[in-house]
Design a protein around this motif. Structure first.
Motif, PDB file in Angstrom:
ATOM      1  N   ALA A 270       9.219 -32.420  92.137  1.00 43.23           N
ATOM      2  CA  ALA A 270       9.584 -33.641  92.852  1.00 43.23           C
ATOM      3  C   ALA A 270      11.001 -34.044  92.479  1.00 43.23           C
ATOM      4  CB  ALA A 270       8.600 -34.763  92.520  1.00 43.23           C
ATOM      5  N   ASP A 280      12.824 -40.206  94.181  1.00 44.11           N
ATOM      6  CA  ASP A 280      11.851 -40.538  95.223  1.00 44.11           C
ATOM      7  C   ASP A 280      11.163 -41.855  94.883  1.00 44.11           C
ATOM      8  OD1 ASP A 280       9.775 -40.636  97.094  1.00 44.11           O
ATOM      9  OD2 ASP A 280       9.597 -38.457  97.131  1.00 44.11           O
ATOM     10  N   ASP A 282       8.624 -43.126  96.279  1.00 48.55           N
ATOM     11  CA  ASP A 282       7.210 -43.131  96.668  1.00 48.55           C
ATOM     12  C   ASP A 282       6.356 -42.164  95.860  1.00 48.55           C
ATOM     13  OD1 ASP A 282       7.842 -44.981  98.631  1.00 48.55           O
ATOM     14  OD2 ASP A 282       8.216 -43.441 100.143  1.00 48.55           O
ATOM     15  N   LEU A 283       6.831 -41.736  94.699  1.00 51.79           N
ATOM     16  CA  LEU A 283       6.056 -40.783  93.904  1.00 51.79           C
ATOM     17  C   LEU A 283       4.703 -41.347  93.486  1.00 51.79           C
ATOM     18  CD1 LEU A 283       8.732 -39.090  91.615  1.00 51.79           C
ATOM     19  CD2 LEU A 283       7.332 -38.003  93.367  1.00 51.79           C
ATOM     20  N   TYR A 285       2.655 -42.719  95.232  1.00 53.34           N
ATOM     21  CA  TYR A 285       1.693 -42.552  96.322  1.00 53.34           C
ATOM     22  C   TYR A 285       1.349 -41.080  96.564  1.00 53.34           C
ATOM     23  CZ  TYR A 285       3.499 -47.234  97.259  1.00 53.34           C
ATOM     24  OH  TYR A 285       3.896 -48.543  97.146  1.00 53.34           O
ATOM     25  N   PHE A 286       1.712 -40.207  95.645  1.00 55.36           N
ATOM     26  CA  PHE A 286       1.533 -38.768  95.871  1.00 55.36           C
ATOM     27  C   PHE A 286       0.088 -38.427  96.194  1.00 55.36           C
ATOM     28  CE2 PHE A 286       0.368 -34.587  94.080  1.00 55.36           C
ATOM     29  CZ  PHE A 286       1.116 -33.788  94.928  1.00 55.36           C
ATOM     30  N   ASN A 292       2.669 -38.213 101.484  1.00 58.10           N
ATOM     31  CA  ASN A 292       2.835 -39.653 101.287  1.00 58.10           C
ATOM     32  C   ASN A 292       4.176 -40.020 100.673  1.00 58.10           C
ATOM     33  OD1 ASN A 292       0.322 -40.084 102.313  1.00 58.10           O
ATOM     34  ND2 ASN A 292      -0.649 -40.672 100.384  1.00 58.10           N
ATOM     35  N   THR A 293       4.855 -39.054 100.063  1.00 54.57           N
ATOM     36  CA  THR A 293       6.129 -39.355  99.409  1.00 54.57           C
ATOM     37  C   THR A 293       7.269 -39.260 100.418  1.00 54.57           C
ATOM     38  OG1 THR A 293       6.330 -37.040  98.728  1.00 54.57           O
ATOM     39  CG2 THR A 293       5.343 -38.580  97.159  1.00 54.57           C
ATOM     40  N   ARG A 294       8.351 -39.941 100.107  1.00 54.38           N
ATOM     41  CA  ARG A 294       9.496 -39.943 101.020  1.00 54.38           C
ATOM     42  C   ARG A 294      10.193 -38.586 101.028  1.00 54.38           C
ATOM     43  NH1 ARG A 294      12.939 -43.585 103.489  1.00 54.38           N
ATOM     44  NH2 ARG A 294      15.116 -42.942 103.655  1.00 54.38           N
ATOM     45  N   THR A 297       7.509 -33.234  97.960  1.00 53.32           N
ATOM     46  CA  THR A 297       6.874 -33.111  96.648  1.00 53.32           C
ATOM     47  C   THR A 297       5.826 -32.006  96.718  1.00 53.32           C
ATOM     48  OG1 THR A 297       7.212 -35.468  96.215  1.00 53.32           O
ATOM     49  CG2 THR A 297       5.600 -34.325  94.847  1.00 53.32           C
TER      50      THR A 297
END
Length: 461
Positions: A270, A280, A282-283, A285-286, A292-294, A297
Motif C-alpha cells: 500500500a 492513502d 482510506d487504508l 477501510y481496506f 475500498n481504498t483510494r 492496495t
C-alpha cells in the motif's frame, strides 16, 4: 505611452518580492537578488524528455527563460502563463508529425483510403480540410485499424492523441478539455486578467508533464501524468475495540511495533508514509476483495496473529513494487436490487459461482469511487452517462459488460493469482454493496416556468 527610464526598468517589482519560499509575504518581502534566484529556482527543475521535438523544446525553454524577468515586471507571469497554453497545440502538432513519420491516411466510409505525404503540419491541416469528416473521411491512427474524426485543429489533435494512446488518465480527459478551453480564451480574449508567479509556475509544470507524456515519458511524482509509484509492504494490526496500528512491515520483524493491544493483523502492499503526498487516506477501510481504498492496495497475507505475520515475513520476504495510478480496471456487479463495490477483475475470476451472478461492468477509471458513481448514475438513467465507451459526464470508460461467463469468453476476466483472498474488511460498518438505484425512483423533471405558462394558456401552438 509613458517612456520608462532604463534605471526604472532595472528596478525589482515589489509584487514579485512578496512571493517567498514561505508563502505570500504581506509584512515582509525578499531582497532583489533573493527574489531573482527564488523565482528561477521554482521552475529550474522542470525538464523535457530527450525525444521531444526541437520546436516544442525551443518554445518551452523560451517561456522558462522569459519568466525570470517577472521579477522586474510582474505582468510577465501572465504573459508566460497564457503563451504556455498556446504551446499545447504546437506540441500536439509536432508529436503528430513524429508519430506518423512522413505520411498519414484518411479512410472513407465506403472503404476508399487516401495516403498523403507530410513534411510539416501545414500539409496535415490542408489534408484534413480536403478529407474532412463532413465528406465521410476519418483519420487512421498510425498503421493500426483505429480511426478518428479529425479536423486538424486542437480538438481533433486531442482526440487523435487519446486514440493513439499518447495521453493517459480518465480524469485527465476533463483537464485536457479545460486546458483547451483556456487556450481558446487566450487566443480569442474577451477580458483581461492578472496571474501570480505561482499560477505561472504551475502552468509550466503541467505543460511539461503534458509534453513529456506525449513523447511517452511520465513524470515521477507528477500531478497529471505521474510515473508508476512505489508501494510499501505494510503491517496493519487491530483489536476488538477498533484500535488500529499501521507501520512498515519490517518494523514488525525488527521489534519496533508495540503488540500489547493488537489481536489480528494483515500484510498488504500500500501507499503509506505519514506526510507523504501519496499516503492513502482510506487504508482503514481496506477490504481483501473490494476496492475500498483510494489508491491501489494489494492483499498479501492474513488475517492472523502478529507472531504468525512475523514468521511469514521472515520466510517470504515480500518486497516493494511500483504501480500505475491511472487507468485502472475495475469490475462492478449489479445483481437484482444490489450494486456491489468495485473489485479487481483478477479477484472476480476466482470467486465462487454463487458470487459471480448478475450483470458485471468492466470499467477503466483512475479511482474506484469514480467507477462506482458512474454505475450508480447509469442505473438511475442519468441521461449524460453512457452505456459503453468513454463517458463525457464521468471520468470513466466502460470497456465491456455482461455475465462472468461472457467476459471470460471474451478474454476480459482472468485470475491474477492462484488463490482467492479470504473475505474480511478492517471496518465492519463498510458494506460490500448498496441498494441499486432504480429508474422508477427518479423524480420526473419539473416543467420549466415558460412551459407551465404555455400549458395554462392552452398548450403550445
Amino acid at each position: 505611452m509613458q517612456i520608462i527610464p532604463l534605471a526604472q526598468l532595472r528596478e525589482t517589482d515589489e509584487r514579485s518580492q512578496r512571493f517567498t519560499p514561505l508563502g505570500l509575504g504581506l509584512d515582509r518581502m525578499l531582497a532583489p537578488e533573493s527574489a531573482a534566484t527564488y523565482h528561477q529556482e521554482t521552475v529550474a527543475q522542470i525538464d523535457l524528455a530527450d525525444d521531444v521535438a526541437q520546436g516544442t523544446r525551443d518554445a518551452f525553454e523560451r517561456l522558462r527563460n522569459i519568466r525570470a524577468y517577472g521579477v522586474l515586471c510582474y505582468e510577465i507571469y501572465t504573459l508566460v502563463n497564457d503563451h504556455a497554453l498556446l504551446v499545447i497545440e504546437q506540441a500536439l502538432r509536432d508529436r503528430f508529425i513524429d508519430f506518423h513519420d512522413g505520411s498519414c491516411t484518411f479512410a472513407h466510409r465506403d472503404g476508399r483510403e487516401n495516403t498523403i505525404t507530410i513534411g510539416e503540419y501545414d500539409d496535415v491541416y490542408k489534408a484534413a480540410k480536403r478529407y474532412s469528416p463532413g465528406r465521410g473521411y476519418r483519420l487512421r491512427v498510425g498503421g493500426g485499424p483505429a480511426t478518428v474524426e479529425f479536423n486538424g485543429m486542437l480538438d481533433g489533435l486531442r482526440t487523435w492523441a487519446r486514440a493513439a494512446g499518447l495521453l493517459r488518465g480518465q480524469r485527465n480527459r476533463g483537464i485536457e478539455q479545460l486546458l483547451a478551453k483556456l487556450r481558446n480564451s487566450v487566443a480569442h480574449p474577451s477580458s483581461t486578467h492578472l496571474l501570480t508567479p505561482v499560477d505561472c509556475a504551475m502552468t509550466l509544470r503541467d505543460l511539461a508533464e503534458f509534453i513529456n507524456q506525449l513523447w511517452g515519458v511520465p513524470t515521477p511524482g507528477g500531478r497529471l501524468y505521474p510515473a508508476p509509484a512505489e508501494r510499501d509492504v505494510l503491517f496493519i494490526g487491530w483489536n476488538a475495540n477498533g484500535s488500529m496500528t499501521l507501520a512498515p512491515a519490517d518494523h514488525l520483524t525488527a521489534g519496533l511495533i508495540r503488540l500489547d493491544d493488537i489481536e489480528q493483523c494483515v500484510i498488504v502492499r500500500a501507499f503509506f508514509g505519514p506526510g507523504a503526498r501519496l499516503e492513502d487516506p482510506d487504508l482503514h477501510y481496506f477490504n481483501s476483495r473490494y476496492e475500498n481504498t483510494r489508491l491501489p492496495t494489494e492483499y498479501l497475507w492474513g488475517p492472523g496473529s502478529p507472531t504468525e505475520a512475523a514468521a511469514w515475513l521472515t520466510t517470504i520476504h515480500p518486497t516493494c513494487d511500483s504501480v500505475d495510478l491511472l487507468d485502472q480496471v475495475f469490475a462492478i456487479r449489479h445483481d437484482g436490487d444490489r450494486l456491489y463495490r468495485p473489485m479487481k477483475p483478477g479477484v472476480v475470476a476466482l470467486l465462487d459461482p454463487g458470487d459471480q451472478t448478475g450483470h458485471w461492468y468492466l470499467i477503466q477509471a483512475d479511482l474506484p469511487q469514480d467507477a462506482f458513481i458512474h454505475i450508480q448514475r447509469l442505473l438511475a438513467a442519468e441521461p449524460e452517462c453512457r452505456q459503453a465507451g468513454e463517458c463525457m459526464a464521468c471520468p470513466v470508460e466502460i470497456l465491456d459488460q455482461g455475465t462472468v461467463e461472457e467476459l471470460v469468453r471474451r478474454g476480459h476476466l482472468a485470475p491474477t493469482s492462484t488463490a482467492l483472498p479470504p473475505a474480511f474488511c478492517l471496518r465492519d460498518d463498510i458494506p460490500s454493496w448498496q441498494p441499486a438505484p432504480l429508474r422508477t425512483n427518479r423524480e420526473p423533471a419539473r416543467p420549466s416556468a415558460r412551459r407551465s405558462r404555455r400549458n395554462r394558456r392552452g398548450g403550445a401552438r
